[in-house]
Design a protein around this motif. Structure first.
Motif, PDB file in Angstrom:
ATOM      1  N   GLU A   1       0.823  -1.216   0.000  1.00  0.00           N
ATOM      2  CA  GLU A   1       0.000   0.000   0.000  1.00  0.00           C
ATOM      3  C   GLU A   1       0.855   1.263   0.000  1.00  0.00           C
ATOM      4  O   GLU A   1       0.501   2.271  -0.638  1.00  0.00           O
ATOM      5  N   LEU A   2       1.968   1.225   0.711  1.00  0.00           N
ATOM      6  CA  LEU A   2       2.802   2.409   0.898  1.00  0.00           C
ATOM      7  C   LEU A   2       3.974   2.468  -0.078  1.00  0.00           C
ATOM      8  O   LEU A   2       4.786   3.394  -0.004  1.00  0.00           O
ATOM      9  N   ASP A   3       4.073   1.497  -0.975  1.00  0.00           N
ATOM     10  CA  ASP A   3       5.158   1.433  -1.949  1.00  0.00           C
ATOM     11  C   ASP A   3       6.523   1.370  -1.256  1.00  0.00           C
ATOM     12  O   ASP A   3       7.459   2.072  -1.618  1.00  0.00           O
ATOM     13  N   LEU A   4       6.610   0.501  -0.242  1.00  0.00           N
ATOM     14  CA  LEU A   4       7.851   0.304   0.487  1.00  0.00           C
ATOM     15  C   LEU A   4       8.505  -1.017   0.081  1.00  0.00           C
ATOM     16  O   LEU A   4       7.820  -1.992  -0.222  1.00  0.00           O
ATOM     17  N   LEU A   5       9.823  -1.049   0.114  1.00  0.00           N
ATOM     18  CA  LEU A   5      10.554  -2.284  -0.109  1.00  0.00           C
ATOM     19  C   LEU A   5      10.362  -3.206   1.095  1.00  0.00           C
ATOM     20  O   LEU A   5      10.167  -2.741   2.222  1.00  0.00           O
ATOM     21  N   THR A   6      10.415  -4.506   0.877  1.00  0.00           N
ATOM     22  CA  THR A   6      10.310  -5.470   1.968  1.00  0.00           C
ATOM     23  C   THR A   6      11.577  -6.311   2.020  1.00  0.00           C
ATOM     24  O   THR A   6      12.023  -6.841   1.001  1.00  0.00           O
ATOM     25  N   THR A   7      12.162  -6.421   3.200  1.00  0.00           N
ATOM     26  CA  THR A   7      13.395  -7.185   3.355  1.00  0.00           C
ATOM     27  C   THR A   7      13.183  -8.342   4.314  1.00  0.00           C
ATOM     28  O   THR A   7      12.219  -8.382   5.075  1.00  0.00           O
ATOM     29  N   GLY A   8      14.125  -9.286   4.282  1.00  0.00           N
ATOM     30  CA  GLY A   8      14.158 -10.389   5.226  1.00  0.00           C
ATOM     31  C   GLY A   8      15.567 -10.541   5.747  1.00  0.00           C
ATOM     32  O   GLY A   8      16.524 -10.448   4.981  1.00  0.00           O
ATOM     33  N   SER A   9      15.707 -10.764   7.046  1.00  0.00           N
ATOM     34  CA  SER A   9      17.030 -10.792   7.659  1.00  0.00           C
ATOM     35  C   SER A   9      17.022 -11.655   8.907  1.00  0.00           C
ATOM     36  O   SER A   9      15.984 -11.831   9.550  1.00  0.00           O
ATOM     37  N   SER A  10      18.201 -12.119   9.297  1.00  0.00           N
ATOM     38  CA  SER A  10      18.300 -12.968  10.483  1.00  0.00           C
ATOM     39  C   SER A  10      18.351 -12.173  11.770  1.00  0.00           C
ATOM     40  O   SER A  10      17.939 -12.661  12.819  1.00  0.00           O
ATOM     41  N   ASP A  11      18.887 -10.938  11.730  1.00  0.00           N
ATOM     42  CA  ASP A  11      19.168 -10.184  12.961  1.00  0.00           C
ATOM     43  C   ASP A  11      20.121 -10.990  13.833  1.00  0.00           C
ATOM     44  O   ASP A  11      19.967 -11.110  15.048  1.00  0.00           O
ATOM     45  N   TYR A  12      21.137 -11.528  13.189  1.00  0.00           N
ATOM     46  CA  TYR A  12      22.103 -12.430  13.819  1.00  0.00           C
ATOM     47  C   TYR A  12      22.926 -11.714  14.892  1.00  0.00           C
ATOM     48  O   TYR A  12      23.408 -10.599  14.665  1.00  0.00           O
ATOM     49  N   HIS A  13      23.069 -12.354  16.054  1.00  0.00           N
ATOM     50  CA  HIS A  13      23.891 -11.835  17.140  1.00  0.00           C
ATOM     51  C   HIS A  13      24.902 -12.871  17.623  1.00  0.00           C
ATOM     52  O   HIS A  13      25.359 -12.804  18.763  1.00  0.00           O
ATOM     53  N   GLY A  14      25.242 -13.834  16.790  1.00  0.00           N
ATOM     54  CA  GLY A  14      26.131 -14.896  17.239  1.00  0.00           C
ATOM     55  C   GLY A  14      25.422 -15.789  18.241  1.00  0.00           C
ATOM     56  O   GLY A  14      24.241 -16.099  18.093  1.00  0.00           O
ATOM     57  N   SER A  15      26.124 -16.172  19.298  1.00  0.00           N
ATOM     58  CA  SER A  15      25.547 -17.088  20.288  1.00  0.00           C
ATOM     59  C   SER A  15      24.608 -16.392  21.255  1.00  0.00           C
ATOM     60  O   SER A  15      23.982 -17.051  22.092  1.00  0.00           O
ATOM     61  N   ARG A  16      24.471 -15.070  21.140  1.00  0.00           N
ATOM     62  CA  ARG A  16      23.608 -14.344  22.084  1.00  0.00           C
ATOM     63  C   ARG A  16      22.130 -14.573  21.784  1.00  0.00           C
ATOM     64  O   ARG A  16      21.284 -14.374  22.652  1.00  0.00           O
ATOM     65  N   LYS A  17      21.808 -14.963  20.554  1.00  0.00           N
ATOM     66  CA  LYS A  17      20.427 -15.256  20.189  1.00  0.00           C
ATOM     67  C   LYS A  17      20.391 -16.582  19.436  1.00  0.00           C
ATOM     68  O   LYS A  17      21.419 -17.083  18.977  1.00  0.00           O
ATOM     69  N   THR A  18      19.197 -17.130  19.290  1.00  0.00           N
ATOM     70  CA  THR A  18      19.067 -18.435  18.638  1.00  0.00           C
ATOM     71  C   THR A  18      19.056 -18.354  17.117  1.00  0.00           C
ATOM     72  O   THR A  18      19.213 -19.373  16.447  1.00  0.00           O
ATOM     73  N   CYS A  19      18.851 -17.165  16.556  1.00  0.00           N
ATOM     74  CA  CYS A  19      18.777 -17.050  15.096  1.00  0.00           C
ATOM     75  C   CYS A  19      20.141 -17.316  14.466  1.00  0.00           C
ATOM     76  O   CYS A  19      21.188 -17.034  15.047  1.00  0.00           O
ATOM     77  N   ARG A  20      20.103 -17.847  13.248  1.00  0.00           N
ATOM     78  CA  ARG A  20      21.320 -18.176  12.522  1.00  0.00           C
ATOM     79  C   ARG A  20      21.411 -17.330  11.255  1.00  0.00           C
ATOM     80  O   ARG A  20      20.399 -16.914  10.692  1.00  0.00           O
ATOM     81  N   LEU A  21      22.606 -17.085  10.810  1.00  0.00           N
ATOM     82  CA  LEU A  21      22.793 -16.350   9.564  1.00  0.00           C
ATOM     83  C   LEU A  21      22.037 -17.043   8.443  1.00  0.00           C
ATOM     84  O   LEU A  21      22.138 -18.253   8.268  1.00  0.00           O
ATOM     85  N   GLY A  22      21.267 -16.257   7.689  1.00  0.00           N
ATOM     86  CA  GLY A  22      20.518 -16.805   6.575  1.00  0.00           C
ATOM     87  C   GLY A  22      19.183 -17.402   6.935  1.00  0.00           C
ATOM     88  O   GLY A  22      18.499 -17.943   6.057  1.00  0.00           O
ATOM     89  N   ASP A  23      18.775 -17.327   8.213  1.00  0.00           N
ATOM     90  CA  ASP A  23      17.465 -17.866   8.590  1.00  0.00           C
ATOM     91  C   ASP A  23      16.348 -17.199   7.790  1.00  0.00           C
ATOM     92  O   ASP A  23      15.354 -17.832   7.432  1.00  0.00           O
ATOM     93  N   PHE A  24      16.503 -15.894   7.545  1.00  0.00           N
ATOM     94  CA  PHE A  24      15.579 -15.150   6.681  1.00  0.00           C
ATOM     95  C   PHE A  24      16.421 -14.332   5.713  1.00  0.00           C
ATOM     96  O   PHE A  24      17.488 -13.833   6.084  1.00  0.00           O
ATOM     97  N   THR A  25      15.944 -14.203   4.491  1.00  0.00           N
ATOM     98  CA  THR A  25      16.739 -13.537   3.459  1.00  0.00           C
ATOM     99  C   THR A  25      15.898 -12.539   2.669  1.00  0.00           C
ATOM    100  O   THR A  25      14.670 -12.532   2.748  1.00  0.00           O
ATOM    101  N   THR A  26      16.606 -11.718   1.910  1.00  0.00           N
ATOM    102  CA  THR A  26      15.990 -10.663   1.104  1.00  0.00           C
ATOM    103  C   THR A  26      16.006 -11.051  -0.367  1.00  0.00           C
ATOM    104  O   THR A  26      17.003 -11.603  -0.862  1.00  0.00           O
ATOM    105  N   ASP A  27      14.922 -10.757  -1.049  1.00  0.00           N
ATOM    106  CA  ASP A  27      14.827 -11.039  -2.481  1.00  0.00           C
ATOM    107  C   ASP A  27      15.917 -10.281  -3.239  1.00  0.00           C
ATOM    108  O   ASP A  27      16.150  -9.096  -2.984  1.00  0.00           O
TER     109      ASP A  27
END
Length: 290
Positions: A236-262
């Motif tokens: 609706e707002l003509d905004l780009l949409t991204t995907g990302s891991s928000d990786y923090h190493g061992s401080r969080k459970t997310c892993r690099l590449g868990d979510f990605t951008t087109d």
């Protein structure tokens, strides 16, 4: 092509050094990774020097902002790091992090948590100290089971019992400053309600009108319904949409590449940027000498 546009190193609150981060990104099969430490570009030089062949680095930062009392994070990509106005604001935020952390430690001590500044400073190392370092100290002390468990109203969440405010940018000013530095702005995890209060969609519309480029949709803190709603709002707002891991190493459970951008979205981000360019890896230090 696998593209992760949100990752942190020891320059802020990640546990990987910038060099380890880019090596781990390559090992995870990424083609592009963005280094977006909180309010600092201090890890960029090390990351570039260690950049493996076949991996491209997007330089950036995650800017601390506040709108009508609600905290939010603004991802800024490919801006000129030497632009003085934006650099000055980043410095103000960083300078306020130490007294803020000390205030939160004092509040925790008053609540019976035996955390100390020395413990938190050890955990932060050379990084820009923040709540995740305090949360890690609480995990070490056995007060909470994980870093995420510390980000509740009982402890460190916005408005929580041990929360303290710090200097933060107005997001409209952040957009203006990043644009003036040739960069691109993406609102990080705008629907992450589990972290605390979030800004309303009407505010996102106002930010879009002010020049916001995109919103981070695919993120570990967004459930399927939230992602669908944000994707519709972005359309609706003509905004780009991204995907990302928000990786923090061992401080969080997310892993690099868990979510990605087109890749098409990534291409548009690079087309809009004028302050810096993505850095292609050339096998370690050769990248820094190119």
């Amino acid at each position: 092509m696998r593209i992760d546009l949100h990752a942190h190193s020891t320059a802020s609150d990640g546990t990987d050094t910038p060099a380890e981060l880019v090596r781990n990104a390559a090992a995870a099969g990424l083609d592009v990774v963005a280094l977006t430490d909180h309010d600092t570009v201090g890890g960029h030089a090390e990351a570039i020097a260690a950049l493996p062949e076949g991996l491209t680095l997007v330089t950036g930062a995650e800017l601390s902002c506040r709108l009508d009392g609600v905290g939010l994070h603004m991802l800024a990509y490919l801006f000129d790091p030497t632009e003085p106005d934006l650099a000055r604001e980043r410095e103000l935020v960083r300078d306020d992090r130490v007294p803020r952390a000390q205030t939160m430690i004092g509040k925790l001590q008053a609540l019976g948590v035996p955390v100390t500044w020395e413990q938190v400073a050890r955990i932060a190392g050379d990084g820009s100290v923040g709540r995740p370092h305090i949360a890690t100290a609480m995990v070490e002390l056995g007060v909470v089971g994980s870093v995420s468990d510390a980000f509740t109203p009982q402890w460190l969440a916005d408005g929580g019992r041990a929360y303290a405010e710090k200097h933060e940018l107005d997001p409209f000013e952040a957009i203006r400053l990043v644009k003036a530095a040739g960069g691109v702005t993406v609102f990080a995890h705008p629907g992450a309600a589990k972290r605390g209060q979030i800004v309303p969609e009407s505010a996102i519309a106002e930010l879009a009108a002010a020049g916001l480029d995109g919103i981070e949709v695919d993120h570990m803190d967004h459930d399927d319904a939230t992602r669908a709603r944000l994707r519709s709002l972005a359309s609706e707002l003509d905004l780009l949409t991204t995907g990302s891991s928000d990786y923090h190493g061992s401080r969080k459970t997310c892993r690099l590449g868990d979510f990605t951008t087109d890749p098409e979205i990534y291409g548009e981000i690079t087309r809009r940027a004028a302050g810096a360019f993505p850095v292609p890896g050339a096998g370690g230090r050769a990248a820094a000498d190119a």
